[in-house]
Structures are given as structure tokens and as C-alpha cells.
Design a protein around this motif. Structure first.
Motif, mmCIF file in Angstrom:
data_model
loop_
_atom_site.group_PDB
_atom_site.id
_atom_site.type_symbol
_atom_site.label_atom_id
_atom_site.label_comp_id
_atom_site.label_asym_id
_atom_site.label_seq_id
_atom_site.Cartn_x
_atom_site.Cartn_y
_atom_site.Cartn_z
ATOM 1 N N ASN A 354 44.402 34.206 37.889
ATOM 2 C CA ASN A 354 43.381 35.220 37.637
ATOM 3 C C ASN A 354 43.877 36.166 36.546
ATOM 4 O O ASN A 354 44.471 37.197 36.823
ATOM 5 C CB ASN A 354 43.072 36.010 38.920
ATOM 6 C CG ASN A 354 41.976 37.045 38.681
ATOM 7 O OD1 ASN A 354 40.879 36.713 38.284
ATOM 8 N ND2 ASN A 354 42.290 38.304 38.929
ATOM 9 N N GLN A 361 35.321 34.350 36.179
ATOM 10 C CA GLN A 361 35.626 34.556 37.590
ATOM 11 C C GLN A 361 36.839 35.461 37.753
ATOM 12 O O GLN A 361 37.874 35.236 37.146
ATOM 13 C CB GLN A 361 35.866 33.213 38.284
ATOM 14 C CG GLN A 361 34.664 32.273 38.235
ATOM 15 C CD GLN A 361 33.422 32.868 38.874
ATOM 16 O OE1 GLN A 361 32.408 33.045 38.208
ATOM 17 N NE2 GLN A 361 33.492 33.176 40.147
ATOM 18 N N SER A 377 36.724 35.689 43.486
ATOM 19 C CA SER A 377 35.957 34.746 42.669
ATOM 20 C C SER A 377 34.552 35.245 42.361
ATOM 21 O O SER A 377 33.555 34.603 42.687
ATOM 22 C CB SER A 377 35.881 33.382 43.366
ATOM 23 O OG SER A 377 35.342 32.398 42.510
#
Length: 397
Positions: A354, A361, A377
Motif C-alpha cells: 500500500n 486502492q 482497500s
């Protein structure tokens, strides 16, 4: 925003009518309920079978079909919005004069809902005094007429007369007809993107930021009725809605000055910008040449926009900051919440999976003094929607 909205689409005899296939698909994807009327001349340019397939409803054209009368009055009263696109020169003339010799015009005369026209024709036809007179009369009667775009035309000429791109049409309708009023009367300040601190005329210190998060938040709050001022660093994206007040800056100092002018007038401030923490006080006016020895650059701290406005906020004002952390993320975000006197910190969780840079996302947490809400997400548009809902639920008065 289009969810369950009843959109009546009238298609007339223009070569750009084929674009309405995609227009219907986008409306349906956004949750709209679509009915379609075509003029007899439009059948030369589009297939009613395809239109029916995309809209998932029968397509209207004639007053009587299969010995059954088609109720144009009922259809006109069904609509929340009547969109006529493309609107040909002939149909515009008939609408002005009430010449109800086809199903589309008869429905228009029976429709109490707002009407928006997207004309499409050759430039000479568009500029002709007769057409301009008809356009003026339609507008005087409360209809919305969107001027056509400029570009390559079916005649082979280049000029005004093109149907706008589908995205532009959708954005215009959203902004002018679908926009809600939940946050009407509220002024919102949003920052977005990076800043650039010049080293010399060709080099800068900057942060990796696309600006997508800030733009999504500005657009979400605008569509809820707020008056939005978006202070943006240099980015490659544009706002979807012309009603958003865009203030473009480059440096951290310019962003601070732009935000500071709203310090007493905003209701909600959302600071998503990746502002450079340091700047070069003695930047070179000329390009620095590459030398054999190392180059040393002295840096000084930039002004703390979030901290300054947070500490100066008035009782009715709410401040939201964004934080990007690589370790001790929650503890650091809580410390930032207190130190900056913010009301909410949106924490981006930076990890191997991430990065939050240039991806849709993300994993974020909403951190206030009372609670921590974690979301996994989510797209930036979804985060913007959740943040807008948080504002409405917790702070709207």
C-alpha cells in the motif's frame, strides 16, 4: 449521484447521435433509469435495437406503434430530467414553435421537468441568426442550452458545432442538475498535490503526489452543495466541475498564503497536500553546472499550514489533516492530531502493498480524539465519500 434518477433522453437527426450509445451506458453505470426517444430522422444514424439494449427499455418514436397509442404525456411527467442530445437545428426550431409533429416534441411540450439541450450541427448553422434567435428563446423559457464544442465537423471543416465529449456532458449534468444541497452555505478549503521548491530554474525539491485524493474530496464536497476552494500544487489532473474555485500554486509559501486568506471564512478545511517540509532560501537564478566535487544545499523549514490554521481556527471551524507514516503510524497520527489542533487525521498506511502513490486502492484510518476507524482497500473516490459522510454526520449544524 445519478442513482435512481429518471433521465429521459431525446435523440435527433445528427451524425453525432452515435455517441449516445456510450452516454446511455455511462448513465446506467451511475445508477440512472433511462428512457429514450428518437426522432424519425435520428433512425438514419442510430439503431433503436442497440438503444433499447443499452437502456433496457423500449425506444419511443411514433405516436402509434402496433396499433397502440404511446402516451407522451405520461412519459414527459415521468422524467426527472429531459436531455435532448444531440439537438439538431430542425428540432430546436420545432421546440421553439411548438410544432408537435413528432413524438419527441410532443413529449417536450408535456414535460414539467428541467430540460437541457446539447446542440450539434455545422458551424454555419450554429452561428446563423435564425438558430441563435431560437436558442435565445429556448433559454428565455427556462431551458438550458449548452454551447457546442469546437473541433473537426462532419462537413470536413473545423469550427464550433461538435457535441461535447461524453464525460463533459455527464459532468455538466451532475454539476448543474444532480448536485445536492446538504452542505449548501458551507465553505470548504481543500489542499491537494505536491509543492515544488526550486533549487535553480530547472530543478526542484518535491514530494510524490498525484493530487487525486484532494481533487476527489473537493469534488465530493462540491456535489453535496458546498462552496469549495481547492488550492492545488502542480498536478496533471483537472477538476471535473467548473464550479470548484481552483487556486493553482507551486511552492509551499504560495500554498500557505493562498490558504491563509481563508483562515477566518472556511467551515471545513481538508489538508491533503504533500507540502515540502523544507525549501531552499538561496536558490540559484541560473542552472547549477555539474562539478567534480559534491554539491551541498542548505535547507530551511517551510511554514506549517495545517499547524498554523489548526491553532488559529475559530470555534465553528473544523480541520482535517492527512498523515503518511511508515512506522508507529497510529501513535504518530494521534500525536499530530493533538499538536496541530486538528479535529480529524486521515492516516495513510504506507507498506509494501500500500504505497498510496499513484494507485487507487488504499488503506486508511480516520483518527479523532474519540475513536479510530480503519478502512481497507478503498479507492480515493470511496475515501472522499466516507470523509464527506463523516463531516455530515459529526459536524453539520
Amino acid at each position: 449521484m445519478f442513482l435512481d434518477k429518471k433521465i429521459l433522453l431525446g435523440i435527433t437527426g445528427s451524425i453525432s447521435a452515435y455517441k449516445m450509445y456510450q452516454f446511455i451506458r455511462v448513465l446506467k453505470q451511475k445508477g440512472a433509469n433511462v428512457r429514450v426517444i428518437v426522432t424519425p430522422n435520428a433512425k438514419a444514424f442510430v439503431s433503436t435495437t442497440i438503444l433499447s439494449t443499452f437502456s433496457e427499455h423500449k425506444v419511443y418514436c411514433e405516436f402509434v406503434e402496433d396499433d397502440l397509442w404511446q402516451n407522451h404525456v405520461h412519459l414527459g411527467r415521468w422524467a426527472d430530467l429531459f436531455v435532448i442530445a444531440p439537438a439538431s437545428c430542425t428540432t430546436i426550431s420545432k421546440l421553439v414553435n411548438g410544432l408537435a409533429d413528432n413524438f419527441l416534441v410532443a413529449t417536450y411540450l408535456s414535460c414539467p421537468a428541467p430540460v437541457i439541450l446539447f446542440p450539434s450541427m455545422d458551424e454555419d448553422m450554429w452561428l446563423h441568426p435564425s438558430t441563435q434567435h431560437n436558442i435565445s428563446l429556448l433559454q428565455q423559457r427556462g431551458n438550458t442550452v449548452v454551447e457546442p464544442s469546437t473541433g473537426s465537423l462532419a462537413s470536413g471543416l473545423n469550427g464550433k458545432g461538435r457535441l461535447p465529449e461524453i464525460e463533459e456532458m455527464i459532468n455538466y449534468i451532475e454539476s448543474n442538475f444532480i448536485r445536492q444541497s446538504i452542505l449548501a452555505g458551507k465553505k470548504v478549503l481543500v489542499t491537494a498535490g505536491p509543492t515544488e521548491e526550486p533549487i535553480d530554474p530547472v530543478r526542484v525539491i518535491t514530494n510524490r503526489s498525484s493530487g487525486k485524493m484532494g481533487y476527489a474530496i473537493a469534488e465530493s464536497l462540491y456535489m453535496l452543495g458546498a462552496e469549495v476552494y481547492l488550492v492545488s500544487g502542480p498536478v496533471a489532473i483537472k477538476t471535473k466541475y467548473t464550479g470548484i474555485h481552483l487556486i493553482q500554486v507551486n511552492t509551499a509559501d504560495e500554498m500557505y498564503s493562498a490558504c491563509n486568506q481563508f483562515r477566518e471564512s472556511y467551515d471545513y478545511a481538508v489538508f491533503t497536500a504533500a507540502v515540502a517540509d523544507y525549501t531552499i532560501p538561496n536558490r540559484s537564478d541560473k542552472k547549477i553546472k555539474k562539478l567534480d566535487q559534491d554539491l551541498q544545499i542548505n535547507l530551511t523549514k517551510t511554514k506549517d499550514i495545517l499547524g498554523t490554521l489548526g491553532l488559529q481556527k475559530l470555534p465553528h471551524q473544523k480541520v482535517i489533516g492527512f498523515a503518511l507514516e511508515t512506522d508507529n503510524a497510529v501513535d504518530n497520527a494521534i500525536e499530530k492530531l493533538t499538536k496541530k489542533n486538528a479535529d480529524l487525521i486521515v492516516l495513510n498506511h504506507l507498506s509494501d502493498t500500500n504505497s498510496c502513490f499513484n494507485q487507487d486502492q488504499m488503506e486508511v484510518s480516520f483518527i479523532s480524539k474519540d475513536e479510530i476507524q480503519k478502512f481497507s482497500s478503498l479507492s480515493k473516490i470511496e475515501i472522499a465519500s466516507k470523509l464527506s459522510n463523516y463531516i455530515i454526520k459529526n459536524w453539520l449544524q
